[in-house]
Scaffold this motif. Structure first.
Motif, PDB file in Angstrom:
ATOM      1  N   ALA A 115      46.810  55.253  74.692  1.00 34.79           N
ATOM      2  CA  ALA A 115      46.159  56.568  74.813  1.00 34.79           C
ATOM      3  C   ALA A 115      45.270  56.843  73.607  1.00 34.79           C
ATOM      4  O   ALA A 115      44.162  57.388  73.749  1.00 34.79           O
ATOM      5  CB  ALA A 115      47.215  57.662  74.967  1.00 34.79           C
ATOM      6  N   PHE A 116      45.735  56.464  72.396  1.00 34.96           N
ATOM      7  CA  PHE A 116      44.887  56.602  71.205  1.00 34.96           C
ATOM      8  C   PHE A 116      43.597  55.800  71.390  1.00 34.96           C
ATOM      9  O   PHE A 116      42.504  56.250  71.063  1.00 34.96           O
ATOM     10  CB  PHE A 116      45.615  56.100  69.956  1.00 34.96           C
ATOM     11  CG  PHE A 116      46.686  57.018  69.432  1.00 34.96           C
ATOM     12  CD1 PHE A 116      46.518  58.393  69.454  1.00 34.96           C
ATOM     13  CD2 PHE A 116      47.857  56.505  68.896  1.00 34.96           C
ATOM     14  CE1 PHE A 116      47.494  59.246  68.957  1.00 34.96           C
ATOM     15  CE2 PHE A 116      48.843  57.350  68.400  1.00 34.96           C
ATOM     16  CZ  PHE A 116      48.663  58.729  68.432  1.00 34.96           C
ATOM     17  N   LEU A 117      43.750  54.595  71.927  1.00 39.62           N
ATOM     18  CA  LEU A 117      42.620  53.684  72.110  1.00 39.62           C
ATOM     19  C   LEU A 117      41.627  54.216  73.147  1.00 39.62           C
ATOM     20  O   LEU A 117      40.420  54.002  73.043  1.00 39.62           O
ATOM     21  CB  LEU A 117      43.154  52.311  72.545  1.00 39.62           C
ATOM     22  CG  LEU A 117      42.244  51.101  72.401  1.00 39.62           C
ATOM     23  CD1 LEU A 117      41.851  50.885  70.956  1.00 39.62           C
ATOM     24  CD2 LEU A 117      42.953  49.856  72.939  1.00 39.62           C
ATOM     25  N   GLU A 118      42.153  54.923  74.175  1.00 38.93           N
ATOM     26  CA  GLU A 118      41.327  55.411  75.278  1.00 38.93           C
ATOM     27  C   GLU A 118      40.580  56.700  74.943  1.00 38.93           C
ATOM     28  O   GLU A 118      39.745  57.152  75.715  1.00 38.93           O
ATOM     29  CB  GLU A 118      42.208  55.654  76.511  1.00 38.93           C
ATOM     30  CG  GLU A 118      42.825  54.397  77.108  1.00 38.93           C
ATOM     31  CD  GLU A 118      41.868  53.633  77.987  1.00 38.93           C
ATOM     32  OE1 GLU A 118      40.712  54.080  78.138  1.00 38.93           O
ATOM     33  OE2 GLU A 118      42.262  52.576  78.508  1.00 38.93           O
ATOM     34  N   GLN A 119      40.896  57.303  73.799  1.00 37.07           N
ATOM     35  CA  GLN A 119      40.229  58.555  73.431  1.00 37.07           C
ATOM     36  C   GLN A 119      38.724  58.349  73.242  1.00 37.07           C
ATOM     37  O   GLN A 119      38.289  57.254  72.891  1.00 37.07           O
ATOM     38  CB  GLN A 119      40.811  59.098  72.117  1.00 37.07           C
ATOM     39  CG  GLN A 119      42.225  59.624  72.224  1.00 37.07           C
ATOM     40  CD  GLN A 119      42.737  60.136  70.893  1.00 37.07           C
ATOM     41  OE1 GLN A 119      43.049  61.301  70.753  1.00 37.07           O
ATOM     42  NE2 GLN A 119      42.801  59.260  69.896  1.00 37.07           N
ATOM     43  N   ASP A 120      37.962  59.401  73.474  1.00 46.23           N
ATOM     44  CA  ASP A 120      36.520  59.339  73.197  1.00 46.23           C
ATOM     45  C   ASP A 120      36.322  59.040  71.719  1.00 46.23           C
ATOM     46  O   ASP A 120      36.837  59.741  70.867  1.00 46.23           O
ATOM     47  CB  ASP A 120      35.853  60.674  73.541  1.00 46.23           C
ATOM     48  CG  ASP A 120      35.855  60.950  75.035  1.00 46.23           C
ATOM     49  OD1 ASP A 120      35.939  59.974  75.805  1.00 46.23           O
ATOM     50  OD2 ASP A 120      35.785  62.127  75.424  1.00 46.23           O
ATOM     51  N   GLY A 121      35.595  57.971  71.424  1.00 42.77           N
ATOM     52  CA  GLY A 121      35.383  57.585  70.038  1.00 42.77           C
ATOM     53  C   GLY A 121      36.458  56.681  69.484  1.00 42.77           C
ATOM     54  O   GLY A 121      36.425  56.331  68.298  1.00 42.77           O
ATOM     55  N   GLY A 122      37.404  56.294  70.322  1.00 45.02           N
ATOM     56  CA  GLY A 122      38.450  55.366  69.881  1.00 45.02           C
ATOM     57  C   GLY A 122      39.576  56.046  69.125  1.00 45.02           C
ATOM     58  O   GLY A 122      39.630  57.271  69.035  1.00 45.02           O
ATOM     59  N   PRO A 123      40.470  55.257  68.521  1.00 44.92           N
ATOM     60  CA  PRO A 123      41.658  55.819  67.870  1.00 44.92           C
ATOM     61  C   PRO A 123      41.387  56.523  66.558  1.00 44.92           C
ATOM     62  O   PRO A 123      42.200  57.326  66.096  1.00 44.92           O
ATOM     63  CB  PRO A 123      42.556  54.597  67.661  1.00 44.92           C
ATOM     64  CG  PRO A 123      41.622  53.428  67.636  1.00 44.92           C
ATOM     65  CD  PRO A 123      40.487  53.785  68.544  1.00 44.92           C
ATOM     66  N   GLY A 124      40.267  56.226  65.905  1.00 47.68           N
ATOM     67  CA  GLY A 124      39.922  56.917  64.663  1.00 47.68           C
ATOM     68  C   GLY A 124      40.986  56.785  63.591  1.00 47.68           C
ATOM     69  O   GLY A 124      41.404  55.676  63.229  1.00 47.68           O
TER      70      GLY A 124
END
Length: 280
Positions: free
Chosen positions: A197-206
């Protein structure tokens, strides 16, 4: 008895149990797993009832004709050029309601069928559409029912989050998955999905990159270990999402491997290289 007959009988039995004890979350959860398995039976194993097999549109010429008709409807409702799937569905919905208002119920029913056909394509593109006749949608609703009856069960939070991630509702999915992780910190599959889910966020995991990398690697190690020990081999896919038939997770591992390519050696906790992850 076929596999589909067995699954349908199991679903009917659990639905009957819910009728007698509607506030028992376990029955809602068990019905959800069977409904989800009905979806996988069709999508992964190709099992369909005979009347469904006869109704499958295998003619590419017909499919092309439908797409051309949908494009024409899009133009009528102001969507020009190369339209997205969302715009096509919106145009079909507008056309359906317009025809209903004009009393053209026969044509409206045809447009509704076009909408259903296009919605199935949305599912095949990796975004699950909320079609009420889709057993996966029905399963999602049952997972939500189970959770509403028992907010302290990590498994119910996990499955609701997993389905929201399938629907590309990443922010909402992350909230439920983190709830599950808080309730069951030792769950490898939950940590893996939080990382995804972190990876799928807009802009990546940050700022959560290291956390995401660690969780995804732990999930991958657990998957490889389960393949060797055959742990969970007798379970329904919904009961054991950490398996090689879970395309959502496999695509996540591919993204994980590509992420590692950009990180070099920044994270000492990462034992696997990008090459190892993508190879596996």
């Amino acid at each position: 008895m076929s596999v589909l007959d067995a699954l349908n009988q199991a679903a009917a039995a659990y639905a009957s149990a819910i009728k007698h004890q509607p506030k028992n979350p376990r029955f809602h959860f068990l019905l959800a797993t069977v409904l989800e398995e009905l979806y996988y039976a069709a999508e992964i194993y190709g099992l369909k009832k005979k009347n469904e097999e006869e109704g499958i549109d295998t003619c590419s010429a017909k499919a092309t004709g439908k797409d051309e008709e949908i494009q024409a409807i899009c133009k009528l409702h102001g969507f020009t050029g190369r339209t997205s799937l969302e715009q096509q569905l919106k145009a079909l919905d507008m056309e359906y309601h317009q025809l209903k208002e004009q009393g053209q119920s026969g044509r409206a029913d045809y447009i509704q069928n076009l909408y259903a056909w296009k919605s199935k394509q949305a599912g095949k593109s990796g975004v699950i559409s909320l079609d009420e006749e889709n057993p996966l949608t029905q399963a999602f609703l049952k997972y939500k029912d189970a959770l509403s009856l028992d907010l302290h069960n990590w498994l119910y939070h996990f499955h609701v989050g997993r389905h929201l991630l399938l629907q590309k509702q990443t922010k909402e999915a992350l909230m439920f998955l983190q709830n599950a992780l808080g309730l069951q910190p030792a769950s490898a599959i939950t940590r893996c999905y939080v990382g995804l889910a972190f990876l799928e966020q807009d802009g990546g995991p940050g700022a959560r990159t290291q956390e995401s990398v660690t969780y995804l690697q732990q999930g991958m190690e657990k998957l490889l270990n389960d393949l060797v020990t055959q742990e969970g081999s007798g379970l329904l896919l919904a009961e054991n999402p950490l398996c090689i038939f879970n395309t959502q997770l496999l695509s996540g591992f591919v993204k994980f491997g590509k992420l590692l390519e950009t990180l070099s050696n920044r994270f000492s906790l990462t034992l696997m290289s990008s090459h190892q992850v993508l190879h596996m």
